[in-house]
Each structure stands twice: as C-alpha cells, then as structure tokens.
Design an enzyme around this catalytic site. Structure first.
Site, PDB file in Angstrom:
ATOM      1  CD  GLN A  15      -2.172 -60.831  53.486  1.00 19.56           C
ATOM      2  OE1 GLN A  15      -2.481 -60.189  52.500  1.00 19.56           O
ATOM      3  NE2 GLN A  15      -1.905 -60.261  54.651  1.00 19.56           N
ATOM      4  CE  LYS A  44      21.248 -89.122  77.877  1.00 20.46           C
ATOM      5  NZ  LYS A  44      20.202 -90.067  77.629  1.00 20.46           N
ATOM      6  CB  THR A  53       2.270-106.896  66.481  1.00 19.47           C
ATOM      7  OG1 THR A  53       2.264-108.003  67.385  1.00 19.47           O
ATOM      8  CG2 THR A  53       2.487-107.389  65.055  1.00 19.47           C
ATOM      9  CG  HIS A  54       0.192-105.448  70.204  1.00 23.41           C
ATOM     10  ND1 HIS A  54      -1.006-104.782  70.292  1.00 23.41           N
ATOM     11  CD2 HIS A  54      -0.024-106.504  69.364  1.00 23.41           C
ATOM     12  CE1 HIS A  54      -1.923-105.405  69.563  1.00 23.41           C
ATOM     13  NE2 HIS A  54      -1.350-106.451  68.975  1.00 23.41           N
ATOM     14  CG  ASN A  91      -9.007 -61.352  45.046  1.00 25.74           C
ATOM     15  OD1 ASN A  91      -8.167 -60.817  45.766  1.00 25.74           O
ATOM     16  ND2 ASN A  91     -10.293 -61.067  45.122  1.00 25.74           N
ATOM     17  CB  SER A 110      23.809 -84.989  78.011  1.00 23.87           C
ATOM     18  OG  SER A 110      23.577 -84.375  79.267  1.00 23.87           O
ATOM     19  CD  GLU A 121      15.339 -87.803  71.167  1.00 26.96           C
ATOM     20  OE1 GLU A 121      15.190 -86.748  71.807  1.00 26.96           O
ATOM     21  OE2 GLU A 121      16.177 -88.660  71.483  1.00 26.96           O
ATOM     22  CE1 TYR A 151      -7.462 -63.636  48.695  1.00 24.70           C
ATOM     23  CE2 TYR A 151      -8.503 -61.624  49.494  1.00 24.70           C
ATOM     24  CZ  TYR A 151      -7.406 -62.469  49.436  1.00 24.70           C
ATOM     25  OH  TYR A 151      -6.264 -62.160  50.131  1.00 24.70           O
ATOM     26  CG  ASN A 189      20.977 -87.825  74.159  1.00 29.91           C
ATOM     27  OD1 ASN A 189      20.936 -88.906  74.738  1.00 29.91           O
ATOM     28  ND2 ASN A 189      21.182 -86.690  74.787  1.00 29.91           N
ATOM     29  CE  LYS A 214       0.128 -65.331  50.459  1.00 33.39           C
ATOM     30  NZ  LYS A 214      -1.280 -65.717  50.234  1.00 33.39           N
ATOM     31  CB  SER A 223       0.996 -60.809  53.003  1.00 27.92           C
ATOM     32  OG  SER A 223       0.768 -60.304  51.699  1.00 27.92           O
TER      33      SER A 223
HETATM   34  N1  ARG Z   1      -1.732 -60.509  49.787  1.00 31.85           N
HETATM   35  C1  ARG Z   1      -2.978 -61.069  49.391  1.00 31.85           C
HETATM   36  C2  ARG Z   1      -3.001 -62.579  49.673  1.00 31.85           C
HETATM   37  O1  ARG Z   1      -1.989 -63.103  49.977  1.00 31.85           O
HETATM   38  C3  ARG Z   1      -3.202 -60.838  47.944  1.00 31.85           C
HETATM   39  C4  ARG Z   1      -4.620 -60.742  47.574  1.00 31.85           C
HETATM   40  C5  ARG Z   1      -5.228 -59.530  48.166  1.00 31.85           C
HETATM   41  N2  ARG Z   1      -6.498 -59.250  47.636  1.00 31.85           N
HETATM   42  C6  ARG Z   1      -7.342 -58.389  48.209  1.00 31.85           C
HETATM   43  N3  ARG Z   1      -8.444 -58.187  47.640  1.00 31.85           N
HETATM   44  N4  ARG Z   1      -7.057 -57.844  49.350  1.00 31.85           N
HETATM   45  O2  ARG Z   1      -4.023 -63.218  49.634  1.00 31.85           O
END
Ligand code: ARG
Length: 468
Positions: free
Chosen positions: A332, A293, A165-166, A120, A287, A300, A327, A295, A335, A33
C-alpha cells in the site's frame, strides 16, 4: 480498552464479517489509504465496469445486474468529475469506497461486483492503468521540453563556448552542441518510459487474491476491454509484482537526475564568474536581505527535487526487497512515492522549459571564455599528428608549448612566433595559426557526433525525428 468506536466511517468495511471488533479510529486511519489512492478513482471505476461486464458474459451475474452496475459506475465517475460527489475521507481505500457506494445505491447488485476479484488484483490493475496515463503525460512534457531545447540549439549553431571536463575549460564547442547533448539525455528518458509502458501492458485482473478463482472468469476479455495487450501470465506474480512501479520511478528518477545536471550547468552559467546566461527576471527570485540579488532558484529547486525522486525510488526498492510472496499490506505504501515522482517530474519539466525558453545567452561572454585557457592545445597536437608525429610525442610537444606560454605570460599558443614553435618541433608552419581559432577548431570537428555546426544541425534533425 477505552474509546472503542464503531466503524468510523459512513461506508462499511469490506471485511467486517470475520472480525467482531474494529480498530479504533486512529488505528483505522493508520491502515487506511484513501488519502493517497483516491486519485485512482477513475481507474477503479474503469476496472470495475470491465469486470462487471465480463461477469455477466460469463454467467456469473445476471445481465441486468451488470447493466445496472455499469450505469451506476458511469454515474459515479461523472459525479466525481463534476464535483457533486465527494470521496469519503473516512473510507478505507478507494476500492472500498466505490464498492460501498454501489451497495448503498443498488443494494444486492452492488454486493455482486466483487465476485472473482480481490483488492489485490484490483489495486494492481488500477495502478497499471494510472501509470500508463501518467507516463504518456510525462512523455508529452518531455517532447515539449525537447522541442524547446532543440529550438534554442538551432538558434545557437555558431555560438562558440568552452566545453568542460573536470569543470575546467577543455575544448571549444557551441551552445547548440551543449544543448543537443542535454536533448540526447531527455530523448533516452522518453525511450525508457516507452519501454516501461511496453512491459507493463499486461492486465492483472482475474488474479484475485493470489490464486485466481474457481469462477469462470474471462481474463482475455477484461484485458482487452481495459486496453491491455494481454492478461498477466501468473496470478501470484500479478499481485506481488511492482516492477512497473519501480521501472517508472527509476526512469523518472534518471530523468530528474538529467534535469538536475542541466540545472547545475545553468546555475553556474548564471553566476557572474561565467555570465553565460541571463535568466528572465520572472524566472529568478531575490533575497530578503541582499537587495542586489537575482538568484537562479528555479534551477536550484529542480536540482533539489531530483533528491526527492531518488528517495522515492529507494523507498520502493526498500519496500519490496524483503517482501514474501505474494501480496502484503506493505505494498500500500507504493503509491505515495510513485505519485510524488510523477508529479515532481511533470512539474519540473514544465518549470525547466519555462526557465530555458525565457533565458538569454551571452554570446560574447561565451566566446571570451574560449580565450586564455589553451583550448587550442589539442588542435596543435593533432596538427603534428597529421604531419606524422606519434601522438604521445605530439601531446608532449603541445604541453611544453603551453608551459612556454605560461612562462612568457602568454594566453594562447597563437602568441608564440613561428620560430619559437619550431624550437619545439620543425613540423610547425604558418598554416598552424588559423587552425587555432576556436571557430575553426569547432568547424573542423565534423565527425558524426561532433560539434561542427553542420553536424549539430544533423543531430538536431535526428532528435526531432525521434519526437514524431
Ligand atoms: N489499499 C490496498 C493497497 O493499496 C488495497 C489492497 C488491500 N488488500 C488487502 N488484502 N488488504 O494495496
């Protein structure tokens, strides 16, 4: 099996002891990751420093080791910030990368940092620290955007326009009123983000993998050192929970829905049919084929990006819905969606602000749009109510007058003679006519929350106070 490779990266994995074989390069990259979580580097360093200091105080590691670890972590942070140290793109994740670096540079001292910790709880603390900062930044962007809206509103307290409204013209309001309505929504977004901050302000460090530790950790100390109000209550919850990510993505996706709706208004207003707003040329695009144009692409695109943040929220909800405690590696995936929502909201707030603050509003077109749509019909009905007529009858009487006007090709109740009006109700008198003027109608709507200029001024003041 062909092409079996050694650890495909410079830094060794943290779990090499148990497994005699490693995943192949592509499989290793699949489960890594680092591409996404490298942005947690500073938070990871901060968490590790607090952890090392606490381990020494508790006698788990020697004080010199903690001092060396803290010093090296500080240096790593500086090198990353200065760009003299690059994050190894082949590392598994940011936690492995930094621990690996400590071991490479400090030997056994580096190997001591992970006592009483798991990735974790480490990733949970990193993410909470990151979100805390990110939310503060979004709240600042929101405050600035609110400032822009309120300044613009203040300049248009008397700029009459139709309220809809509407998507049909309904009653006269002012531009200040409309912009203050937008500002109320953004003000709630700031509150929501604040609530999120308040709730996430607990430190998961010391939860370890899921069941705490046999080592004598001091969770209060690390929580305090990292600026959290307190440690989390339950270790299993600490590593399984992503409510803070959901709440953050939820609040941001509501915020983006707000921007999207404002942008829908702006796109409509920018069209020739409305002609209420003239976007700056630098906040418009052209455009490739139609030479004439201009725009409203920025509006948008902000509207479009609200789809993206809604998608991110759904990603997170779906990610969590089937997860057994505690966990799981699925987490993972949290993020990328979360970071994307944060980046998107921050950028869109800036773009929205730039577009609005550079736009010009066309007072004449707005005023003209108040004529001809019978926006005064409710005022006529309320006139009759004041003279004692039950509202339902007053509504019907005003509606019949609107029909009379349409049949006679008239654009406003004001065009009816008093005799014609009295044909519908004896209660009508000369004093009706001035009340049918849009500016008068707006001025008379001076209840708390109404569009009367004096009242909107108060609303603006209230909203400004919330910014302090
Ligand atoms: N890269 C992992 C995450 O973003 C970190 C935790 C990994 N833990 C594990 N037991 N594999 O969640």
């Amino acid at each position: 099996m062909t092409n079996k490779v050694d650890t495909p990266h410079r830094v060794p994995v943290l779990w090499g002891g148990r497994l005699a074989e490693r995943p192949e390069a592509e499989a290793f990259a699949f489960q890594a990751s680092i591409r996404v979580d490298s942005r947690l580097a500073m938070e990871d360093i901060e968490g590790s420093r607090a952890h090392a200091a606490m381990l020494a105080r508790q006698g788990v590691i020697p004080p010199e080791t903690a001092a060396a670890l803290e010093e090296e972590l500080r240096r790593i942070g500086e090198e990353l910030a200065a760009g003299t140290l690059a994050i190894d793109p082949e590392a598994e994740d940011i936690h492995s990368f930094i621990e690996g670096l400590l071991t490479e540079r400090l030997g056994d001292s580096g190997r001591m940092i992970h006592a009483g910790r798991s990735r974790n709880d480490q990733v949970a603390v990193d993410l909470r620290l990151y979100i805390k900062r990110a939310i503060s930044l979004v709240r600042e962007e929101l405050a600035e955007t609110l400032g822009t809206l309120l300044d613009t509103a203040e300049a248009h307290l008397d700029t009459i326009m139709p309220g809809y409204t509407h998507l049909q013209r309904a009653q006269p309001v002012t531009l200040a009123y409309h912009l203050s309505a937008w500002a109320c929504a953004l003000s709630r977004d700031r509150d929501r983000l604040w609530d999120t901050l308040e709730r996430l302000d607990e430190c998961p460090l010391g939860a370890c993998a899921l069941a705490g530790s046999t080592l004598p950790l001091d969770r209060d100390r690390t929580a305090r050192a990292l600026g959290f109000k307190r440690p989390t209550v339950n270790a299993m919850d600490s590593v399984a929970d992503r409510d803070f990510a959901l709440e953050c993505a939820g609040a941001l996706s509501i915020l983006m829905v707000h921007l999207s709706r404002f942008c829908e208004d702006i796109s409509l207003w920018a069209g020739e049919e409305f002609g209420f707003i003239r976007l700056a040329e630098s906040w418009s695009t052209g455009s490739s084929i139609m030479p004439q144009k201009k725009n409203p692409d920025f509006a948008e695109l902000i509207r479009g990006k609200a789809g993206r943040t809604a998608g991110n929220l759904v990603t997170l909800l779906t990610l969590l819905k089937g997860l057994p405690y505690a966990y799981n590696k699925d987490l993972q995936e949290d993020k990328e969606a979360l970071f994307d929502s944060i980046d998107t909201a921050r950028t869109c707030l800036r773009m929205f602000r730039g577009m609005v603050s550079s736009a010009a509003f066309n007072r004449e077109r707005m005023k003209a749009a108040c004529a001809g749509g019978f926006l005064e019909a409710t005022d006529a009905a309320e006139y009759l109510v004041r003279k004692g007529m039950p509202f339902r009858r007053a509504h019907e009487t005003a509606a019949l007058i609107v029909r009379d006007c349409i049949a006679a090709g008239q654009a406003s109740i004001r065009e009816r003679t008093l005799e014609e009006l009295q044909g519908r109700s004896e209660l009508f008198a000369e004093d009706l006519y001035p009340l049918l003027d849009p500016a008068v109608s707006v001025r008379r709507r001076d209840l708390p929350g109404g569009p009367a200029p004096e009242e909107v001024k108060r609303q603006i003041e209230k909203l400004r106070k919330l910014l302090c």
